[in-house]
Design a protein around this motif. Structure first.
Motif, mmCIF file in Angstrom:
data_model
loop_
_atom_site.group_PDB
_atom_site.id
_atom_site.type_symbol
_atom_site.label_atom_id
_atom_site.label_comp_id
_atom_site.label_asym_id
_atom_site.label_seq_id
_atom_site.Cartn_x
_atom_site.Cartn_y
_atom_site.Cartn_z
ATOM 1 N N ILE A 1 0.850 -1.196 0.000
ATOM 2 C CA ILE A 1 0.000 0.000 0.000
ATOM 3 C C ILE A 1 0.886 1.247 0.000
ATOM 4 O O ILE A 1 1.750 1.402 0.865
ATOM 5 N N ASP A 2 0.658 2.116 -0.970
ATOM 6 C CA ASP A 2 1.439 3.352 -1.057
ATOM 7 C C ASP A 2 1.033 4.319 0.059
ATOM 8 O O ASP A 2 1.869 4.839 0.765
ATOM 9 N N HIS A 3 -0.266 4.559 0.190
ATOM 10 C CA HIS A 3 -0.768 5.383 1.299
ATOM 11 C C HIS A 3 -2.250 5.109 1.512
ATOM 12 O O HIS A 3 -2.939 4.616 0.610
ATOM 13 N N VAL A 4 -2.698 5.443 2.723
ATOM 14 C CA VAL A 4 -4.129 5.291 3.042
ATOM 15 C C VAL A 4 -4.873 6.483 2.450
ATOM 16 O O VAL A 4 -4.499 7.638 2.679
ATOM 17 N N LEU A 5 -5.919 6.185 1.677
ATOM 18 C CA LEU A 5 -6.699 7.266 1.055
ATOM 19 C C LEU A 5 -7.886 7.656 1.945
ATOM 20 O O LEU A 5 -8.168 8.839 2.133
ATOM 21 N N ILE A 6 -8.581 6.633 2.494
ATOM 22 C CA ILE A 6 -9.728 6.890 3.375
ATOM 23 C C ILE A 6 -9.599 5.945 4.571
ATOM 24 O O ILE A 6 -9.610 4.715 4.403
ATOM 25 N N ASN A 7 -9.459 6.528 5.764
ATOM 26 C CA ASN A 7 -9.250 5.678 6.934
ATOM 27 C C ASN A 7 -10.590 5.195 7.530
ATOM 28 O O ASN A 7 -11.671 5.578 7.059
ATOM 29 N N GLU A 8 -10.513 4.353 8.563
ATOM 30 C CA GLU A 8 -11.716 3.716 9.095
ATOM 31 C C GLU A 8 -12.733 4.726 9.619
ATOM 32 O O GLU A 8 -13.933 4.578 9.426
ATOM 33 N N GLN A 9 -12.236 5.756 10.292
ATOM 34 C CA GLN A 9 -13.169 6.763 10.831
ATOM 35 C C GLN A 9 -13.848 7.538 9.698
ATOM 36 O O GLN A 9 -15.051 7.803 9.744
ATOM 37 N N VAL B 1 -7.267 1.596 -6.141
ATOM 38 C CA VAL B 1 -7.423 1.487 -4.689
ATOM 39 C C VAL B 1 -7.871 0.078 -4.300
ATOM 40 O O VAL B 1 -8.537 -0.619 -5.068
ATOM 41 N N VAL B 2 -7.494 -0.323 -3.095
ATOM 42 C CA VAL B 2 -7.873 -1.635 -2.555
ATOM 43 C C VAL B 2 -8.277 -1.473 -1.093
ATOM 44 O O VAL B 2 -8.022 -0.451 -0.469
ATOM 45 N N GLY B 3 -8.882 -2.551 -0.572
ATOM 46 C CA GLY B 3 -9.287 -2.564 0.835
ATOM 47 C C GLY B 3 -10.763 -2.265 0.990
ATOM 48 O O GLY B 3 -11.419 -1.817 0.051
ATOM 49 N N TYR B 4 -11.293 -2.543 2.174
ATOM 50 C CA TYR B 4 -12.712 -2.324 2.487
ATOM 51 C C TYR B 4 -13.573 -2.981 1.393
ATOM 52 O O TYR B 4 -14.539 -2.428 0.908
ATOM 53 N N LEU C 1 -8.512 -5.486 4.061
ATOM 54 C CA LEU C 1 -7.967 -4.310 4.746
ATOM 55 C C LEU C 1 -9.126 -3.435 5.235
ATOM 56 O O LEU C 1 -10.093 -3.223 4.498
ATOM 57 N N PRO C 2 -9.043 -2.894 6.455
ATOM 58 C CA PRO C 2 -10.191 -2.138 7.000
ATOM 59 C C PRO C 2 -10.284 -0.699 6.489
ATOM 60 O O PRO C 2 -11.209 0.013 6.836
ATOM 61 N N TYR C 3 -9.326 -0.274 5.683
ATOM 62 C CA TYR C 3 -9.318 1.085 5.124
ATOM 63 C C TYR C 3 -9.186 0.981 3.610
ATOM 64 O O TYR C 3 -8.940 -0.100 3.067
ATOM 65 N N ILE C 4 -9.329 2.136 2.921
ATOM 66 C CA ILE C 4 -9.097 2.157 1.479
ATOM 67 C C ILE C 4 -7.730 2.771 1.234
ATOM 68 O O ILE C 4 -7.441 3.884 1.704
ATOM 69 N N GLY C 5 -6.870 2.014 0.535
ATOM 70 C CA GLY C 5 -5.511 2.470 0.281
ATOM 71 C C GLY C 5 -5.189 2.431 -1.200
ATOM 72 O O GLY C 5 -5.800 1.682 -1.966
ATOM 73 N N VAL C 6 -4.220 3.249 -1.581
ATOM 74 C CA VAL C 6 -3.742 3.259 -2.964
ATOM 75 C C VAL C 6 -2.659 2.188 -3.099
ATOM 76 O O VAL C 6 -1.700 2.170 -2.315
#
Ligand code: IMP
Ligand code: MG
Length: 190
Positions: free
Chosen positions: A8-16, A163-166, A177-182
């Motif tokens: 994952i390069d960075h988190v785009l949208i976190n869980e909150q 993007v991946v995750g969630y 993954l519980p967040y959306i990441g690039v």
């Protein structure tokens, strides 16, 4: 052991942030589909998960709905067919019903990219006689659109990045993954 977080390069949208987006969408849906006490023949609302990418979003969303709903699931892929704007639809898993009279359908999708999948699916379900067909999507990549399609409810617009995750995957990986990441570009270019 392979650690998916290294890809994952960075988190785009976190869980909150995801929770805030889902709450905002659920509030609007609760408002728009609130049962009317004067309706002569009330419609039944079927909330349909477009598998598999929407599963996290779907379960989080329906827990926040306070209106009567039924659950159903669909799995499709779309193929672009020449000059037809919306292409052709292959249905891998269909809704469990034959009668669409007085049925409102709310499709729940992970992401709108080219727009083909939802343009095809919406057209298909309207053709079965549903009273209404709307879509809620967690993410939208408007810069990638190839057909004229706009979801009725959009969680967040994102740039043209993979993007991946969630629920979202690359080659069936990273959905959990519980967040959306690039995703790092070297993961899908190698
Ligand atoms: P389209 O709108 O018909 O092009 O297809 C949307 C589908 O492509 C989504 O439901 C996803 O399954 C997949 N998709 C598009 N962009 C992404 C992404 O960035 N990550 C993961 N899946 C994606
Ligand atoms: Mg999908």
């Amino acid at each position: 052991m392979i650690n998916p977080i290294h890809d994952i390069d960075h988190v785009l949208i976190n869980e909150q942030q995801l929770d805030e987006i889902v709450t905002r969408l659920a509030d609007r849906i609760n408002h728009d589909y609130a049962p009317s006490p004067n309706a002569i023949r009330p419609c039944k609302l079927i909330v349909v998960a477009v598998m598999k990418g929407s599963v996290f979003f779907y379960t989080d969303l329906i827990k926040k709905l306070n209106i009567p709903i039924e659950l159903d699931f669909v799995k499709v892929s779309s193929y672009y067919a020449g000059t037809r704007s919306s292409g052709q639809l292959k249905i891998h898993l269909d809704l469990k019903r034959d009668d669409y009279e007085n049925i409102d359908i709310l499709l729940v999708e992970d992401i709108v990219d080219s727009g083909r999948t939802l343009a095809c699916l919406t057209e298909n379900l309207r053709g079965r006689g549903a009273h209404s067909v709307r879509t809620v999507t967690m993410l939208d990549k408007p810069s990638r659109r190839e057909v004229d399609y706009k979801a009725d409810y959009i969680g967040a617009e994102i740039p043209d990045e993979f993007v991946v995750g969630y629920g979202l995957d690359f080659d069936e990986k990273y959905r959990d993954l519980p967040y959306i990441g690039v995703l790092k570009s070297e993961v899908y270019t190698k």
